[in-house]
Write a protein that holds these residues in place. Structure first.
Motif, mmCIF file in Angstrom:
data_model
loop_
_atom_site.group_PDB
_atom_site.id
_atom_site.type_symbol
_atom_site.label_atom_id
_atom_site.label_comp_id
_atom_site.label_asym_id
_atom_site.label_seq_id
_atom_site.Cartn_x
_atom_site.Cartn_y
_atom_site.Cartn_z
ATOM 1 N N ALA A 24 0.910 -1.241 0.095
ATOM 2 C CA ALA A 24 0.159 -0.010 -0.152
ATOM 3 C C ALA A 24 0.757 1.249 -0.089
ATOM 4 N N LEU A 27 5.026 4.997 -4.350
ATOM 5 C CA LEU A 27 4.844 6.163 -4.865
ATOM 6 C C LEU A 27 3.464 6.771 -4.670
ATOM 7 N N GLY A 28 2.357 6.094 -4.500
ATOM 8 C CA GLY A 28 0.960 6.604 -4.418
ATOM 9 C C GLY A 28 0.943 7.317 -3.287
ATOM 10 N N PHE A 231 -6.232 3.110 -5.667
ATOM 11 C CA PHE A 231 -4.832 2.995 -5.915
ATOM 12 C C PHE A 231 -3.993 3.097 -4.796
ATOM 13 N N LEU A 233 -4.590 2.069 -1.781
ATOM 14 C CA LEU A 233 -4.531 0.877 -0.808
ATOM 15 C C LEU A 233 -4.399 -0.561 -1.460
ATOM 16 N N SER A 234 -3.942 -0.251 -2.788
ATOM 17 C CA SER A 234 -3.564 -1.422 -3.551
ATOM 18 C C SER A 234 -4.881 -2.168 -3.885
ATOM 19 N N LEU A 235 -6.061 -1.766 -3.886
ATOM 20 C CA LEU A 235 -7.282 -2.340 -3.994
ATOM 21 C C LEU A 235 -7.763 -2.651 -5.487
ATOM 22 N N ALA A 239 -4.098 -7.551 -5.876
ATOM 23 C CA ALA A 239 -2.715 -7.943 -5.144
ATOM 24 C C ALA A 239 -3.128 -8.165 -3.726
ATOM 25 N N LEU A 407 -9.559 0.135 -11.551
ATOM 26 C CA LEU A 407 -9.699 -0.121 -10.033
ATOM 27 C C LEU A 407 -10.919 0.064 -9.250
HETATM 28 N N1 TRP Z 1 -0.571 1.187 -3.502
HETATM 29 C C1 TRP Z 1 0.722 1.658 -4.120
HETATM 30 C C2 TRP Z 1 1.060 2.899 -4.113
HETATM 31 O O1 TRP Z 1 0.560 3.704 -3.323
HETATM 32 C C3 TRP Z 1 0.672 0.920 -5.603
HETATM 33 C C4 TRP Z 1 0.197 -0.241 -5.756
HETATM 34 C C5 TRP Z 1 0.648 -1.445 -5.440
HETATM 35 C C6 TRP Z 1 -1.066 -0.671 -6.115
HETATM 36 N N2 TRP Z 1 -0.113 -2.745 -5.599
HETATM 37 C C7 TRP Z 1 -1.124 -2.043 -6.253
HETATM 38 C C8 TRP Z 1 -1.872 -0.061 -6.893
HETATM 39 C C9 TRP Z 1 -2.338 -2.929 -6.673
HETATM 40 C C10 TRP Z 1 -3.369 -0.555 -7.343
HETATM 41 C C11 TRP Z 1 -3.528 -1.887 -7.268
HETATM 42 O O2 TRP Z 1 1.992 3.290 -4.476
#
Ligand code: TRP
Length: 469
Positions: A24, A27-28, A231, A233-235, A239, A407
């Motif tokens: 999570a 870079l986001g 983005f 939360l990598s949701l 992932a 997403l």
């Molecule tokens: N969450 C990560 C960030 O904030 C980027 C990321 C990793 C991501 N895995 C993800 C975004 C899956 C969307 C889906 O940098």
């Protein structure tokens, strides 16, 4: 015996939280959150983003962990299997497909940006910024992104790093990396916060971030805020589903999800509180776009004593944070490829790494030789014109397509699947029947999250204005 097994279970839940937090936080939080907050006018955007994390992000995070722990497979097979288990259509696997593709596309540009962060390590370490003003620092950024070969070189190195970890298996090495890196990243952010507090336009920065002015946000800005909640939360792409399989049966999904979201949000907010005071104190532009952190953070370090050291460390840690995120973007595709074509992890890593790298070239070039290639798209309804993309570069289009469309759509379908399609008893087997939390979660997942995603989509596309007219 009893004690040992308890201990190893605790360690696995701990690993899961670490791994998911590593995914999570990336870079986001540090690059994208401040940059899109700046572009979208500040406070109102931040508020919508926070609401989305709370009301949509956390419930869907729980749902995605649940799916992963129950299915224990790559997203495509996981959904196929879980749909069959509840007697539902095998077509649910298409949701897994969309996720695998989204992760692939995100990584292609994520790696290019991570490459920028890598380029800044030697910049910082050489001391070239020390004592320099923001003009020089801006120029340096512009000359970096205008060089296709430099960008491709760093992009190549970052893809190598990502696929190297992937080829070894994600769990090995991850634990230690994250255990030390996350705290270091956080401490460095606090050092920067101290700088911003003392030398930046701190109160102006805070009011930009936290006093919402809804006249400054467009329907498209609201869509970006929601997309960013996914983005960061990598949701919505699987992932977390893949990582969810690390989680032992009796570990609480609810508290894991809350910890991950809390930590992720704090890092983003602190990053914002570092950057905007520097922006305002130096007469920089909040809406500077993707270069924002590269134009502001070095300003702070250039004026700070020990800035060469701390500055290099900051970008090193940022690269690591990007690294622990990038592996989660491609892991689902790797697991799927291994399973589908019975290839080794090593082969799957090489094939996918090469493909992602190739697509990434387009993003790298979109800042220089392909910068003329832009896309504009708007929808004209009787309620007015709705601009979807305006002079968007290839990088912008990929980002828009993945974060703002794929997403949230993936998240919407995950919510619908867990809330409406999965058998109740299975859901109950995974999430403890807490008298308040469980019904609240069900309510958010069943009604609030799907409705919110739909309304935001329709709003951004002008459909809502059209209907209400
Ligand atoms: N969450 C990560 C960030 O904030 C980027 C990321 C990793 C991501 N895995 C993800 C975004 C899956 C969307 C889906 O940098």
């Amino acid at each position: 015996m009893q004690k040992k097994s308890l201990q190893s279970l605790w360690s696995s839940r701990f690993i899961f939280i670490l791994a998911a937090t590593g995914s999570a936080v990336g870079l986001g939080n540090i690059w994208k959150f401040p940059y899109i907050t700046g572009v979208n006018g500040g406070g109102a955007f931040v508020l919508v983003y926070l609401l989305c994390v709370l009301a949509i992000g956390i419930p869907i995070l729980m749902a995605e962990i649940l799916l992963g722990r129950r299915g224990r497979k790559d997203p495509i097979n996981c959904l196929k299997y879980l749909a069959a288990e509840s007697g539902k259509s095998p077509l649910w696997k298409l949701l897994g497909w969309m996720g695998v593709i989204a992760g692939f596309l995100i990584l292609s540009y994520y790696s290019v940006i991570a490459g920028w962060a890598m380029a800044y390590v030697p910049y910082m370490a050489s001391g070239m910024f020390s004592g320099q003003g923001s003009d020089f620092i801006n120029q340096q950024f512009d000359s970096l992104v205008s060089s296709p070969t430099t960008l491709v070189a760093w992009h190549t190195i970052f893809m190598f790093m990502t696929m190297f970890v992937i080829s070894k298996g994600v769990r090995r090495g991850l634990e230690n990396a994250i255990k030390y890196l996350m705290p270091t990243l956080f401490i460095l952010l606090l050092v920067l916060l101290f700088y911003s507090y003392n030398y930046g336009a701190f109160s102006q920065g805070l009011s930009f971030l936290f006093s919402p002015d809804f006249s400054k946000i467009s329907s498209d800005g609201i869509l970006s805020a929601m997309g960013h909640a996914f983005f960061t939360l990598s949701l919505g792409m699987g992932a977390i589903m893949v990582y969810g399989s690390y989680l032992p049966k009796d570990a609480s999904i609810t508290s894991s999800a809350i910890w991950i979201a809390l930590f992720d949000t704090i890092v983003a907010l602190v990053a914002g509180m570092v950057i905007f005071p520097i922006v305002f104190a130096n007469g920089l532009e909040a809406a500077a776009g993707p270069g924002l952190i590269f134009k502001t953070i070095p300003v702070a370090f250039s004026q700070m004593s020990g800035g060469t050291f701390f500055g290099s460390l900051f970008f090193i840690v940022l690269v690591f944070a990007a690294w622990t995120s990038s592996i989660s973007l491609i892991e689902p595709a790797v697991v799927w490829l291994m399973d589908k074509f019975s290839v080794t992890r090593f082969k799957a890593s090489i094939i996918l790494g090469f493909l992602v790298w190739s697509v990434g070239l387009l993003s790298a070039f979109s800042f220089n030789i392909l910068s003329e290639v832009t896309f504009s798209q708007s929808i004209v309804t009787s309620a007015g014109e709705f601009v979807i993309l305006k002079d968007a570069s290839i990088f912008d289009v990929l980002d828009y397509l993945t974060s703002n469309i794929m997403l949230p759509l993936g998240g919407l379908l995950i919510a619908l699947f867990v809330a409406w399609k999965m058998k109740k008893e299975y859901v109950h087997q995974e999430i403890a029947a807490h008298p308040i939390i469980f019904p609240a979660w069900q309510f958010l997942l069943k009604f609030v999250a799907p409705t919110a995603v739909l309304i935001v989509f329709m709003n951004a596309l002008g459909i809502l204005a059209f209907i209400m007219k």
